[in-house]
Write an enzyme that holds these catalytic residues in place. Structure first.
Site, PDB file in Angstrom:
ATOM      1  N   THR A  72      -2.132  50.581  -9.416  1.00  0.00           N
ATOM      2  CA  THR A  72      -2.164  50.421  -7.961  1.00  0.00           C
ATOM      3  C   THR A  72      -1.586  51.662  -7.303  1.00  0.00           C
ATOM      4  O   THR A  72      -0.655  52.277  -7.807  1.00  0.00           O
ATOM      5  CB  THR A  72      -1.354  49.181  -7.496  1.00  0.00           C
ATOM      6  OG1 THR A  72      -0.030  49.246  -8.031  1.00  0.00           O
ATOM      7  CG2 THR A  72      -2.015  47.890  -7.932  1.00  0.00           C
ATOM      8  N   ASN A 109       0.456  52.800  -4.114  1.00  0.00           N
ATOM      9  CA  ASN A 109       1.355  52.193  -3.131  1.00  0.00           C
ATOM     10  C   ASN A 109       1.415  53.048  -1.882  1.00  0.00           C
ATOM     11  O   ASN A 109       1.526  54.269  -1.960  1.00  0.00           O
ATOM     12  CB  ASN A 109       2.765  52.075  -3.724  1.00  0.00           C
ATOM     13  CG  ASN A 109       2.806  51.098  -4.880  1.00  0.00           C
ATOM     14  OD1 ASN A 109       3.211  49.960  -4.732  1.00  0.00           O
ATOM     15  ND2 ASN A 109       2.342  51.538  -6.034  1.00  0.00           N
ATOM     16  N   GLU A 137      -0.290  47.544  -1.754  1.00  0.00           N
ATOM     17  CA  GLU A 137      -0.648  48.092  -3.058  1.00  0.00           C
ATOM     18  C   GLU A 137      -2.143  48.001  -3.231  1.00  0.00           C
ATOM     19  O   GLU A 137      -2.705  46.910  -3.231  1.00  0.00           O
ATOM     20  CB  GLU A 137       0.042  47.301  -4.156  1.00  0.00           C
ATOM     21  CG  GLU A 137       1.542  47.344  -4.001  1.00  0.00           C
ATOM     22  CD  GLU A 137       2.252  46.647  -5.127  1.00  0.00           C
ATOM     23  OE1 GLU A 137       1.598  46.278  -6.110  1.00  0.00           O
ATOM     24  OE2 GLU A 137       3.456  46.482  -5.008  1.00  0.00           O
TER      25      GLU A 137
HETATM   26  C1  LIG Z   1      -5.768  42.845  -5.596  1.00  0.00           C
HETATM   27  C2  LIG Z   1      -4.320  42.531  -5.832  1.00  0.00           C
HETATM   28  C3  LIG Z   1      -3.897  41.213  -5.754  1.00  0.00           C
HETATM   29  C4  LIG Z   1      -2.560  40.863  -5.973  1.00  0.00           C
HETATM   30  N1  LIG Z   1      -2.179  39.564  -5.878  1.00  0.00           N
HETATM   31  C5  LIG Z   1      -0.886  39.229  -6.106  1.00  0.00           C
HETATM   32  C6  LIG Z   1      -0.454  37.869  -6.017  1.00  0.00           C
HETATM   33  O1  LIG Z   1      -1.221  36.952  -5.699  1.00  0.00           O
HETATM   34  N2  LIG Z   1       0.841  37.588  -6.278  1.00  0.00           N
HETATM   35  C7  LIG Z   1       1.745  38.571  -6.624  1.00  0.00           C
HETATM   36  O2  LIG Z   1       2.883  38.273  -6.866  1.00  0.00           O
HETATM   37  N3  LIG Z   1       1.365  39.866  -6.675  1.00  0.00           N
HETATM   38  C8  LIG Z   1       0.086  40.207  -6.431  1.00  0.00           C
HETATM   39  N4  LIG Z   1      -0.308  41.515  -6.502  1.00  0.00           N
HETATM   40  C9  LIG Z   1       0.710  42.531  -6.692  1.00  0.00           C
HETATM   41  C10 LIG Z   1       0.940  42.908  -8.129  1.00  0.00           C
HETATM   42  O3  LIG Z   1       1.926  42.049  -8.603  1.00  0.00           O
HETATM   43  C11 LIG Z   1       1.408  44.351  -8.072  1.00  0.00           C
HETATM   44  O4  LIG Z   1       0.312  45.155  -7.773  1.00  0.00           O
HETATM   45  C12 LIG Z   1       2.049  44.802  -9.336  1.00  0.00           C
HETATM   46  O5  LIG Z   1       3.279  44.200  -9.353  1.00  0.00           O
HETATM   47  C13 LIG Z   1       2.228  46.302  -9.440  1.00  0.00           C
HETATM   48  O6  LIG Z   1       3.187  46.762  -8.546  1.00  0.00           O
HETATM   49  P1  LIG Z   1       3.962  48.152  -8.735  1.00  0.00           P
HETATM   50  O7  LIG Z   1       2.908  49.215  -8.945  1.00  0.00           O
HETATM   51  O8  LIG Z   1       4.739  48.323  -7.462  1.00  0.00           O
HETATM   52  O9  LIG Z   1       4.841  48.009  -9.888  1.00  0.00           O
HETATM   53  C14 LIG Z   1      -1.622  41.876  -6.280  1.00  0.00           C
HETATM   54  C15 LIG Z   1      -2.044  43.214  -6.333  1.00  0.00           C
HETATM   55  C16 LIG Z   1      -3.378  43.561  -6.122  1.00  0.00           C
HETATM   56  C17 LIG Z   1      -3.805  45.000  -6.212  1.00  0.00           C
END
Ligand SMILES: Cc1cc2nc3c(=O)[nH]c(=O)nc-3n(C[C@H](O)[C@H](O)[C@H](O)COP(=O)(O)O)c2cc1C
Length: 189
Positions: free
Chosen positions: A43, A45, A125
């Protein structure tokens, strides 16, 4: 458009208010580093203060749109990150035109607190639906928000989160290929 999960919202044939929302170029900063390492879903940010107010006001959830990345010319450097691998800020120096990295690309993203990870401040993200060869921390990206897919959910397992993000990707790809949405690629050109 036929969605499959009970919490999915129906997606209209073309964007409806408050969409589309289009951002200026925003900085790609390092997150917590879990996206690639733990989830296998990288992702980008974005600092929440760089997006328009209309985007900050959106309810927490998963959205889709288009984006375009632009490198900036700055010396590469490495930044240490708590408890995680250091981050190489290369400002997009290794982005590859022949790989289509500069084209308008489909994107699916979360706005919210990532309940699964118990974050305490709102983050944006983006998962860009494209195969990059290298990271591009420090590059800039502008994106559009064209619609809402689902609320952010808390999950009991990482696998369930990964599974749902993969479904989000399929939904976004399908909608962005439809005739009500493809012309809006131009908004981030
Ligand atoms: C399309 C998409 C959907 C997501 N849906 C959720 C979700 O429903 N619940 C959640 O806790 N995190 C969700 N996330 C967040 C992810 O947990 C997050 O991208 C991951 O922790 C990576 O974060 P970091 O790069 O800051 O470590 C989602 C992220 C994306 C890209």
């Amino acid at each position: 458009m036929g969605n499959t999960r009970p919490f999915d919202k129906p997606i209209p044939d073309s964007p409806e208010s408050p969409f589309p929302i289009v951002t200026d170029f925003c900085d790609i900063v390092s997150g917590f580093g879990r996206g690639s390492a733990e989830l296998g879903i990288p992702t980008a940010n974005i600092p929440i203060e760089q997006v328009p107010e209309a985007a900050r006001d959106l309810e927490q959830g998963v959205y889709f749109g288009y984006c375009r990345i632009e490198p900036i010319s700055k010396e590469e450097h490495t930044e240490p990150r708590d408890n995680h691998r250091d981050v190489e800020y290369n400002y997009g120096k290794y982005l590859d035109e022949s790989n289509g990295d500069f084209e308008v690309l489909p994107v699916v993203f979360s706005i919210g607190l990532n309940p699964f990870y118990h974050n305490t401040h709102k983050t944006i993200e983006l998962h860009i639906i494209h195969k990059f060869h290298r990271d591009f921390y420090g590059a800039r990206l502008r994106f559009s928000i064209l619609g809402y897919i689902r609320p952010e959910l808390d999950y009991t397992t990482k696998e369930a989160l990964i599974n749902d993000i993969n479904k989000d990707i399929i939904i976004a790809q399908r909608v962005l290929k439809s005739e009500g949405y493809t012309p809006l690629r131009a908004q981030v050109q």
